[in-house]
Every structure is written in C-alpha cells, then in structure tokens.
Enzyme design. Structure first.
Site, PDB file in Angstrom:
ATOM      1  N   CYS A 227      -7.406   1.855  -0.761  1.00 15.47           N
ATOM      2  CA  CYS A 227      -7.383   1.188   0.526  1.00 15.47           C
ATOM      3  C   CYS A 227      -7.287  -0.440   0.290  1.00 15.47           C
ATOM      4  O   CYS A 227      -8.364  -1.226  -0.377  1.00 15.47           O
ATOM      5  CB  CYS A 227      -8.492   1.284   1.352  1.00 15.47           C
ATOM      6  SG  CYS A 227      -8.487   0.470   3.038  1.00 15.47           S
TER       7      CYS A 227
ATOM      8  N   CYS B  25     -12.854 -11.162  20.957  1.00 13.14           N
ATOM      9  CA  CYS B  25     -11.942 -10.328  19.985  1.00 13.14           C
ATOM     10  C   CYS B  25     -10.662  -9.681  20.927  1.00 13.14           C
ATOM     11  O   CYS B  25     -10.046  -8.803  20.209  1.00 13.14           O
ATOM     12  CB  CYS B  25     -12.724  -9.150  19.383  1.00 13.14           C
ATOM     13  SG  CYS B  25     -13.571  -7.990  20.618  1.00 13.14           S
TER      14      CYS B  25
ATOM     15  N   GLN C 174     -20.212  -8.431  11.635  1.00 13.18           N
ATOM     16  CA  GLN C 174     -18.845  -8.877  11.467  1.00 13.18           C
ATOM     17  C   GLN C 174     -18.090  -8.045  10.244  1.00 13.18           C
ATOM     18  O   GLN C 174     -19.054  -8.248   9.220  1.00 13.18           O
ATOM     19  CB  GLN C 174     -18.594 -10.393  11.465  1.00 13.18           C
ATOM     20  CG  GLN C 174     -19.179 -11.145  12.947  1.00 13.18           C
ATOM     21  CD  GLN C 174     -17.951 -10.662  13.757  1.00 13.18           C
ATOM     22  OE1 GLN C 174     -16.917 -10.292  13.640  1.00 13.18           O
ATOM     23  NE2 GLN C 174     -17.903 -11.216  14.903  1.00 13.18           N
TER      24      GLN C 174
ATOM     25  N   CYS D  34       0.670  -1.205  -0.001  1.00 17.93           N
ATOM     26  CA  CYS D  34      -0.135  -0.066   0.037  1.00 17.93           C
ATOM     27  C   CYS D  34       0.991   1.311   0.131  1.00 17.93           C
ATOM     28  O   CYS D  34       1.776   1.680   0.765  1.00 17.93           O
ATOM     29  CB  CYS D  34      -0.939   0.167   1.302  1.00 17.93           C
ATOM     30  SG  CYS D  34      -1.790   1.367   1.232  1.00 17.93           S
TER      31      CYS D  34
END
Length: 455
Positions: free
Chosen positions: A158, A411, A286, A74
């Site tokens: 992105c 998480c 999610q 990127c």
C-alpha cells in the site's frame, strides 16, 4: 462507443454525455460515469444496457489522453478503492482540488479569487499514519474493491500507508494464513476476523495494532494469539500497543465491545506542534501528520491569537488545535460531543502542562450557549466540523455570539461553502481560503479559512 470526458464527479470518476437516437428517431441523453479517466480525454467504452439514462462503464481504450496522465505505480490501483487518482500527475491533482474549492464557494456567491493554490506534499506517498484493513471471508487481508463494498482486494503493498505499518499488517496476514483462520462474512454474519487497524506516530515511531474479531483470544484461539504476539514482539519492537477487540455487531465498523491487551499499552503516544497526545484505537487524529502540521500553522497565522483573548474551539476532538492555541491565548474552551475525546483532550492538556483550558462534552449548538454563559465573549473561534459540516443552526449561533475572527477548517469544500454563507447576515467577511492536500491520490481536500467581523 466513443466519448469525451467533460468533468469529474464527487468520487473522482470521469463524466461523459452521449446523445443516442431511439427507434422513433428521437434524441435521448445517456450520462456515463467512467472511472480512471481524466478531463478532456477521449475514450472507448462498452456500455451494457445503453437504453438506461445513467450507466457506469470502464474505459476499454484511451484514444486521446490528458497530458497529465501517468502510469499508476501501485499494482492494485485498477481494483483497490483506496486511491482513485494514481493515474494523474500530482500537479494535476492539486489544480483539480483548487478548482473544486473555487467552484464550491463561487456557487454560494463568494469570490473564487480568495482561494489560494492548494498546498501539496513534497513526497505524496506513504503519508498515512492510520489504515483500516478488512478481512475477506477466506481470511485474506486488504481493502474494498472500487464501488463494491462486499469485495475485498487482497493486498501485498500500500503506497499511501507508512512502510512499517504495511510490513506489520502483512505479518498479521501471514499469521492468518498459517493458522487457517476465517474472515467475517457480511452476508452470513459468521467468521472470526473482521478488521485490522494499524496506526503509527511518525514523531515517536510507536505503532498500534488493533485486531477486530467476533470473539476473544480464548480457549481454542489461545495458541494462535500467543503465536501472533510472539511474532509481532520479535519482528516489530516499535509496536507499543497490541489489541484484540471483540465486535459482534452487524454494523461493519471498527468498534469494540470488549478489549484485550495482548502486549504493551492500550494507547500510543504521538506528537504535533511540540505537544504530546495519547491515541487510543478510537481516537480521531489527523491521518497525515506532515500536512496536519501545516494546517495548525495556517490556523495560528490566520487567527492571530493574543494572550489577552478568550477562544472557543468547536468540534475540538482530542485537542489537535486546542493545545497549540491554548499556549497563545488567555483562556480556551473546547466543545466536542464525543465524551471519550473530551476526556482525552483534558488528559492531553494536563500532560502538556496547560492549565487555561476548559473542555465540555456537548453538542455544538447547546455547548456554545453553556460556554458563553460561564466563559464569556470569545474574540476568536476555531471550528473544525466533520464532513457533513456544522449546519445552519450552529453557524447562526456562532454568528450571534460575534467573535471578532473565525478560523474555519474544513474537509469538505461544499459543506464549508454553505456553512459560511450563514455568517454573511451577521456581518462576516471571508478573507482567505487556503486548501491543503492531506490525501494525495484521492478526491479529498482540506481548507483553512479566515472570516472577520466587519467593524
């Protein structure tokens, strides 16, 4: 200054310790945080104010690289705060995430051998189905700079977001430039545009665009908003929900005081595990559907739901886990403190023809009591709390309710480990922990685990 990277901190940056000698000849420890470095690397850094105990420094030169170091694809990587590990081969990222989970549960006295290797992605790019971009005061659109919440890095691409989502976002950015509109200034609290939320169902293809602004699309903005609606309609027919949301609050969050539907519905349809969900702009769902499906499959495999059993889904949200489990048990009760999520869960259950569910809008600790009184003893409990974890009071309440099996989806490995420690005095045994990588190129990792009540 030459230093060696010993380990990584919770944000994924390298950590190093350097012993310095002061003018009196005494040894003093300097702790350094060095982003974009990997364990074992030797790097050259320039440290301003080395007389402090802790400093942050950027690497000037990598003298000895970790063999898993790779070129970040990127162009924004070195400045953008969206990813922190693009310079790390994906296999190395997965090993680090497994290590993190092992260390977290071992610190609480559990056997680290219970942790399986992290399940990664075949294609760890363009996996996100939701992105929240921010407008800079000059109107440019992007993400926050690493370590600097007030600086916005203007983006042209992105690599973790869905490709069509990025294309739609770039069209909005071009519209802002063409109409010379301003972004919101956090210091002065003025300017028009604050955030752009883009979410897309990878199953249905439907896209939602939600533009957050300090005023509505009225009066002097009518022509501009009409032009934007026309552009999006012509170029992106998959946009089924196009919203203009007013937010005048000082808090820098994607919230709305008044909604305007520019085109389509105020929600989009998504699917998971064969079930259909309605998603509004503030619906939690999610963000990696490929890996989320693996989480659902793991939870069902570990939980072994039976048609004769009752089940509680704690922190159920809009029913991501509730719906797949409901078709496999006799009765299911879902508990969630966010009322809008509970209304969505009820609607999603009806949309999918499920009639054996009961959803309660209440905090977890008090909700368990109410459900147990009216619902009875559950054989199975699934819990999927926020990053902060469920907390000791909730976990002890679960322990006293004595479900035979608990599937804990987390998480945050650290809060997961402290939470399940609370279950040991009630006779629960940790059987397996399976990490799943839902966020490649970041430090985050999800876990699916099973705890069983000893006979």
């Amino acid at each position: 200054m030459l230093v060696k990277i010993d380990n990584l901190d919770e944000k994924g940056s390298g950590q190093a310790v350097q012993w310095l000698e002061n003018e009196l000849g005494n040894q003093r420890k300097l702790k350094l945080t060095i982003p974009q470095t990997l364990p074992g690397e030797k790097v050259r850094v320039i440290v301003d104010q080395p007389d402090r105990r802790r400093r942050k420094a950027m690497p000037e030169e990598i003298l000895e690289a970790n063999p898993e170091r790779t070129a970040a694809p990127c162009p924004h990587f070195e400045r953008c705060g969206g990813c922190v590990w693009q310079h790390w081969d994906y296999s190395g990222q997965l090993k680090q995430k497994t290590l993190h989970v092992k260390q977290a549960i071992e610190a609480q006295g559990f056997n680290p051998d219970l942790v399986q290797d992290t399940i990664g992605m075949d294609e760890p790019w363009h996996y996100r189905n939701k992105m929240e971009f921010t407008f800079a005061p000059d109107g440019s659109l992007g993400l926050h700079e690493q370590g600097n919440f007030r600086k916005i890095i203007s983006l042209e691409s992105c690599l973790i977001a869905g490709k069509e989502m990025v294309e739609a976002a770039m069209e909005v950015a071009a519209w802002v430039r063409d109409h010379q509109l301003t972004g919101y200034n956090k210091d002065l609290h003025d300017g028009l545009l604050r955030h752009l939320m883009v979410r897309q169902s990878f199953a249905t293809g439907e896209i939602m665009l939600a533009l957050f602004a300090t005023e509505g699309p009225v009066e002097h903005l009518e022509d501009a908003s009409a032009d934007l609606t026309k552009r999006i309609g012509q170029k992106f027919p998959q946009v089924k929900s196009f919203l203009w949301l007013e937010n005048t609050d000082w808090a820098d969050r994607t919230q709305s005081e008044k909604s305007h539907v520019l085109a389509g519905r105020d929600f989009i349809y998504d699917e998971m595990d064969g079930y259909r969900f309605r998603l509004w702009f503030d619906t939690f769902f999610q963000t990696n559907p490929t890996q989320a499906q693996k989480l659902v499959d793991l939870a069902i495999e570990m939980g072994e739901p039976k048609k004769t059993e009752k089940m509680i889904d704690l922190f159920c949200g809009v029913g991501t886990f509730s719906l797949p489990f409901a078709s496999r048990v006799e009765k299911l009760a879902g508990i969630e403190i966010v009322e809008s999520s509970i209304e969505s869960a009820k609607r999603n259950a009806l949309d999918n023809g499920l009639t054996n569910t009961y959803f309660l809008a209440k905090d977890a600790r008090n909700g368990i009591d109410e459900v147990l009184e009216s619902f009875g003893h559950p054989e199975l409990l699934v819990i999927d709390p926020p990053r902060s974890g469920a907390g000791g009071k909730v976990m002890r309440k679960i322990g006293r309710s004595k479900p035979e099996r608990i599937v804990y989806i987390s998480c945050n490995p650290d809060t997961f480990a402290t939470d399940i420690k609370e279950l040991e005095p009630f006779g629960y045994e940790l059987k397996i922990v399976q990490p799943v990588d839902l966020f490649p190129h970041t430090v985050h990792v999800e876990c699916c685990s099973l705890l069983v009540l000893r006979k």
